[in-house]
Design a protein around this motif. Structure first.
Motif, PDB file in Angstrom:
ATOM      1  N   ARG A 183     -40.623 -34.305  32.182  1.00  0.00           N
ATOM      2  CA  ARG A 183     -39.857 -33.279  32.888  1.00  0.00           C
ATOM      3  C   ARG A 183     -40.754 -32.583  33.898  1.00  0.00           C
ATOM      4  O   ARG A 183     -41.913 -32.277  33.598  1.00  0.00           O
ATOM      5  N   HIS A 184     -40.214 -32.324  35.053  1.00  0.00           N
ATOM      6  CA  HIS A 184     -40.905 -31.519  36.055  1.00  0.00           C
ATOM      7  C   HIS A 184     -39.957 -30.399  36.451  1.00  0.00           C
ATOM      8  O   HIS A 184     -38.881 -30.638  37.026  1.00  0.00           O
ATOM      9  N   LEU A 185     -40.344 -29.168  36.137  1.00  0.00           N
ATOM     10  CA  LEU A 185     -39.481 -28.018  36.352  1.00  0.00           C
ATOM     11  C   LEU A 185     -40.188 -27.004  37.250  1.00  0.00           C
ATOM     12  O   LEU A 185     -41.138 -26.333  36.820  1.00  0.00           O
ATOM     13  N   PRO A 186     -39.763 -26.882  38.488  1.00  0.00           N
ATOM     14  CA  PRO A 186     -40.375 -25.907  39.389  1.00  0.00           C
ATOM     15  C   PRO A 186     -40.079 -24.470  38.963  1.00  0.00           C
ATOM     16  O   PRO A 186     -39.165 -24.197  38.169  1.00  0.00           O
ATOM     17  N   HIS A 187     -40.867 -23.556  39.507  1.00  0.00           N
ATOM     18  CA  HIS A 187     -40.545 -22.143  39.389  1.00  0.00           C
ATOM     19  C   HIS A 187     -39.227 -21.895  40.119  1.00  0.00           C
ATOM     20  O   HIS A 187     -38.881 -22.596  41.071  1.00  0.00           O
ATOM     21  N   GLN A 188     -38.491 -20.901  39.697  1.00  0.00           N
ATOM     22  CA  GLN A 188     -37.156 -20.661  40.257  1.00  0.00           C
ATOM     23  C   GLN A 188     -37.179 -20.379  41.760  1.00  0.00           C
ATOM     24  O   GLN A 188     -36.186 -20.620  42.461  1.00  0.00           O
ATOM     25  N   ARG A 189     -38.304 -19.918  42.292  1.00  0.00           N
ATOM     26  CA  ARG A 189     -38.365 -19.651  43.723  1.00  0.00           C
ATOM     27  C   ARG A 189     -38.394 -20.937  44.552  1.00  0.00           C
ATOM     28  O   ARG A 189     -38.186 -20.896  45.777  1.00  0.00           O
ATOM     29  N   ALA A 190     -38.671 -22.094  43.885  1.00  0.00           N
ATOM     30  CA  ALA A 190     -38.776 -23.357  44.616  1.00  0.00           C
ATOM     31  C   ALA A 190     -37.868 -24.447  44.060  1.00  0.00           C
ATOM     32  O   ALA A 190     -37.906 -25.579  44.518  1.00  0.00           O
ATOM     33  N   ALA A 191     -37.024 -24.120  43.088  1.00  0.00           N
ATOM     34  CA  ALA A 191     -36.231 -25.143  42.397  1.00  0.00           C
ATOM     35  C   ALA A 191     -35.004 -25.540  43.201  1.00  0.00           C
ATOM     36  O   ALA A 191     -34.276 -24.681  43.705  1.00  0.00           O
ATOM     37  N   SER A 192     -34.775 -26.843  43.303  1.00  0.00           N
ATOM     38  CA  SER A 192     -33.555 -27.340  43.939  1.00  0.00           C
ATOM     39  C   SER A 192     -32.582 -27.910  42.916  1.00  0.00           C
ATOM     40  O   SER A 192     -31.405 -28.080  43.208  1.00  0.00           O
ATOM     41  N   PHE A 193     -33.061 -28.229  41.721  1.00  0.00           N
ATOM     42  CA  PHE A 193     -32.186 -28.763  40.672  1.00  0.00           C
ATOM     43  C   PHE A 193     -32.140 -27.797  39.493  1.00  0.00           C
ATOM     44  O   PHE A 193     -31.133 -27.162  39.240  1.00  0.00           O
ATOM     45  N   ALA A 194     -33.228 -27.677  38.757  1.00  0.00           N
ATOM     46  CA  ALA A 194     -33.289 -26.743  37.632  1.00  0.00           C
ATOM     47  C   ALA A 194     -34.698 -26.191  37.538  1.00  0.00           C
ATOM     48  O   ALA A 194     -35.675 -26.932  37.645  1.00  0.00           O
ATOM     49  N   SER A 195     -34.815 -24.908  37.355  1.00  0.00           N
ATOM     50  CA  SER A 195     -36.117 -24.271  37.172  1.00  0.00           C
ATOM     51  C   SER A 195     -36.438 -24.184  35.690  1.00  0.00           C
ATOM     52  O   SER A 195     -35.560 -24.337  34.834  1.00  0.00           O
ATOM     53  N   TRP A 196     -37.707 -23.903  35.376  1.00  0.00           N
ATOM     54  CA  TRP A 196     -38.039 -23.723  33.959  1.00  0.00           C
ATOM     55  C   TRP A 196     -37.423 -22.437  33.422  1.00  0.00           C
ATOM     56  O   TRP A 196     -37.101 -22.345  32.234  1.00  0.00           O
ATOM     57  N   GLN A 197     -37.197 -21.461  34.290  1.00  0.00           N
ATOM     58  CA  GLN A 197     -36.526 -20.239  33.829  1.00  0.00           C
ATOM     59  C   GLN A 197     -35.088 -20.528  33.390  1.00  0.00           C
ATOM     60  O   GLN A 197     -34.614 -20.007  32.370  1.00  0.00           O
ATOM     61  N   GLN A 198     -34.386 -21.362  34.161  1.00  0.00           N
ATOM     62  CA  GLN A 198     -33.015 -21.730  33.786  1.00  0.00           C
ATOM     63  C   GLN A 198     -32.997 -22.617  32.540  1.00  0.00           C
ATOM     64  O   GLN A 198     -32.114 -22.483  31.687  1.00  0.00           O
ATOM     65  N   THR A 199     -33.950 -23.515  32.449  1.00  0.00           N
ATOM     66  CA  THR A 199     -33.971 -24.482  31.351  1.00  0.00           C
ATOM     67  C   THR A 199     -34.271 -23.818  30.015  1.00  0.00           C
ATOM     68  O   THR A 199     -33.685 -24.188  28.984  1.00  0.00           O
ATOM     69  N   PHE A 200     -35.171 -22.834  30.024  1.00  0.00           N
ATOM     70  CA  PHE A 200     -35.591 -22.209  28.766  1.00  0.00           C
ATOM     71  C   PHE A 200     -35.055 -20.792  28.589  1.00  0.00           C
ATOM     72  O   PHE A 200     -35.405 -20.116  27.616  1.00  0.00           O
ATOM     73  N   TYR A 201     -34.203 -20.354  29.521  1.00  0.00           N
ATOM     74  CA  TYR A 201     -33.539 -19.054  29.400  1.00  0.00           C
ATOM     75  C   TYR A 201     -34.548 -17.921  29.213  1.00  0.00           C
ATOM     76  O   TYR A 201     -34.382 -17.035  28.363  1.00  0.00           O
ATOM     77  N   THR A 202     -35.615 -17.960  30.000  1.00  0.00           N
ATOM     78  CA  THR A 202     -36.639 -16.924  29.925  1.00  0.00           C
ATOM     79  C   THR A 202     -37.403 -16.876  31.244  1.00  0.00           C
ATOM     80  O   THR A 202     -37.443 -17.854  31.994  1.00  0.00           O
ATOM     81  N   ASP A 203     -38.014 -15.723  31.519  1.00  0.00           N
ATOM     82  CA  ASP A 203     -38.915 -15.581  32.661  1.00  0.00           C
ATOM     83  C   ASP A 203     -40.373 -15.546  32.212  1.00  0.00           C
ATOM     84  O   ASP A 203     -41.273 -15.390  33.049  1.00  0.00           O
ATOM     85  N   GLU A 204     -40.602 -15.686  30.911  1.00  0.00           N
ATOM     86  CA  GLU A 204     -41.939 -15.550  30.353  1.00  0.00           C
ATOM     87  C   GLU A 204     -42.555 -16.904  30.051  1.00  0.00           C
ATOM     88  O   GLU A 204     -42.021 -17.680  29.254  1.00  0.00           O
ATOM     89  N   LYS A 205     -43.711 -17.179  30.660  1.00  0.00           N
ATOM     90  CA  LYS A 205     -44.398 -18.446  30.408  1.00  0.00           C
ATOM     91  C   LYS A 205     -44.826 -18.569  28.948  1.00  0.00           C
ATOM     92  O   LYS A 205     -44.898 -19.673  28.404  1.00  0.00           O
ATOM     93  N   GLN A 206     -45.097 -17.440  28.306  1.00  0.00           N
ATOM     94  CA  GLN A 206     -45.499 -17.472  26.903  1.00  0.00           C
ATOM     95  C   GLN A 206     -44.381 -18.027  26.010  1.00  0.00           C
ATOM     96  O   GLN A 206     -44.655 -18.723  25.025  1.00  0.00           O
ATOM     97  N   ASP A 207     -43.139 -17.739  26.353  1.00  0.00           N
ATOM     98  CA  ASP A 207     -42.006 -18.284  25.591  1.00  0.00           C
ATOM     99  C   ASP A 207     -41.956 -19.800  25.728  1.00  0.00           C
ATOM    100  O   ASP A 207     -41.684 -20.518  24.760  1.00  0.00           O
ATOM    101  N   VAL A 208     -42.230 -20.284  26.937  1.00  0.00           N
ATOM    102  CA  VAL A 208     -42.240 -21.727  27.165  1.00  0.00           C
ATOM    103  C   VAL A 208     -43.391 -22.367  26.402  1.00  0.00           C
ATOM    104  O   VAL A 208     -43.227 -23.423  25.776  1.00  0.00           O
ATOM    105  N   LYS A 209     -44.557 -21.742  26.433  1.00  0.00           N
ATOM    106  CA  LYS A 209     -45.716 -22.269  25.690  1.00  0.00           C
ATOM    107  C   LYS A 209     -45.403 -22.382  24.204  1.00  0.00           C
ATOM    108  O   LYS A 209     -45.751 -23.378  23.545  1.00  0.00           O
ATOM    109  N   ARG A 210     -44.732 -21.372  23.663  1.00  0.00           N
ATOM    110  CA  ARG A 210     -44.374 -21.405  22.244  1.00  0.00           C
ATOM    111  C   ARG A 210     -43.446 -22.587  21.958  1.00  0.00           C
ATOM    112  O   ARG A 210     -43.616 -23.296  20.961  1.00  0.00           O
ATOM    113  N   PHE A 211     -42.482 -22.817  22.835  1.00  0.00           N
ATOM    114  CA  PHE A 211     -41.560 -23.947  22.699  1.00  0.00           C
ATOM    115  C   PHE A 211     -42.350 -25.256  22.680  1.00  0.00           C
ATOM    116  O   PHE A 211     -42.105 -26.138  21.847  1.00  0.00           O
TER     117      PHE A 211
END
Length: 352
Positions: free
Chosen positions: A195-223
């Protein structure tokens, strides 16, 4: 005593559903792509249940309909794979939510999923927000993850004016058509999902914020850490991660080893059938998602075309009516969506 009876086989859609050279369908220009969906619905695929003749559906509460349906689902879903409930008194997302609640089952969220969806209620979300001109090839829901639904329930709140049919495919049928040597190799290596998920400021398909329902990188790291995924962030806060999953899993009810993966539908060639990328020369590894053999070797275009052909050869399609509920055994049956015109609102609930 049940208030349902089985109904005759569904009719084919009025117009044959073109596949070969269909605009915005992945693989439609492959020489091996079937011309059209040719399989006929049968009396048992999908199994159609409707209220008994003479029975007024509104005379029975939604929770009671759900309890009755649950008995059928438990008894026959693992055999047929797909059950279509037609004629129930369901009009809205709230009605569908009460129906799901009446099944007395645990539902799953969608964190880490590849599609864009909105939560409608605590147990119900929208179907994928793919552009209406795109036809989505059949796939098992979230088969690319270690936590996936055992059942998927779809509810038709608004049927489309034109198109929008749902193709379904019995995995047990199409897997037998795949070249045995290929099946064996994929089973041995597993499948690597990227998976390649851009930051929401550069996403054309899906950002990691949309995918993981968070703005916190720590939440993604935990996942990632909880699942043992390999991941990294680049200097622009874009996320790339990968992991390997088996090609088959045991069915929880029958113990049968089932071909359960998204080798094809998670392959970056999907985006060559996408409006923005149909003619683009793009890097697969910067695509929103991609698949490889478990050892990191690429699947050849011929292999992807071979499997796509077998899937579509086994596809059965039907047209939605308002209030329909489609229940799928997610390990046994794939689902897709054909392109459509006008409004179409299908809601979904994922059952653990």
């Amino acid at each position: 005593m049940t208030n349902f009876v089985s109904a005759p086989a569904l009719n084919l859609p009025d117009v044959p559903i073109q596949l070969a050279k269909r605009t915005f369908l992945a693989g439609s220009t492959d020489a091996s792509m079937p011309a059209a969906i040719s399989q006929l619905p049968t009396a048992t695929f999908p199994l159609v249940l409707q209220p008994k003749p003479g029975l007024h559906a509104n005379d029975i509460s939604v929770p009671d309909w759900a309890a009755d349906a649950n008995k059928w689902i438990d008894a026959v879903l693992h055999e047929h794979g797909a059950v279509l409930l037609r004629g129930l008194p369901l009009l809205s997302a709230d009605d569908f939510t009460r129906f799901v609640e009446g099944l007395d089952c645990e539902t799953l969220g969608y964190a880490g999923g590849i599609a864009l969806r909105d939560a409608v209620t605590s147990k119900v979300m929208t179907a994928s927000y793919e552009p209406p001109e795109v036809s989505m090839e059949p796939h098992n829901e979230m088969a690319y993850t270690s936590v996936y639904p055992s059942k998927v329930l779809f509810f038709c709140e608004t049927p489309p004016a034109c198109g929008g049919e749902t193709p379904i495919v019995d995995v047990r049928q199409y897997a037998q058509l795949i070249d045995p040597a290929l099946r064996q190799k994929v089973t041995q290596t597993g499948i690597k999902y990227l998976r390649h998920l851009p930051h929401q400021r550069a996403a054309s398909f899906a950002s990691w914020q949309q995918t993981f329902y968070t703005d916190e990188k720590q939440d993604v790291k935990r996942f990632m850490d909880e699942r043992g995924f390999e991941f990294y962030w680049d200097e622009d806060d874009n996320l790339t991660y990968s992991y390997v999953r088996p090609a088959t899993v045991p069915h929880p009810k029958t113990g049968e080893d089932v071909w359960f993966n998204q080798l094809v539908s998670h392959h970056a060639s999907y985006f060559q059938g996408y409006p923005d990328d149909a003619h683009a020369d793009f890097d697969y590894h910067r695509s929103p998602f991609h698949s490889q053999y478990g050892d990191g070797t690429e699947f050849s275009p011929d292999i992807i075309a071979h499997i796509r052909e077998k899937i579509w050869l086994c596809a059965v399609a039907f047209s939605w009516q308002q209030g329909d509920v489609l229940v799928l055994d997610n390990l046994l049956v794939q689902h897709g969506r054909m392109s459509f015109e006008g409004s179409r609102r299908i809601l979904v609930s994922l059952v653990k």
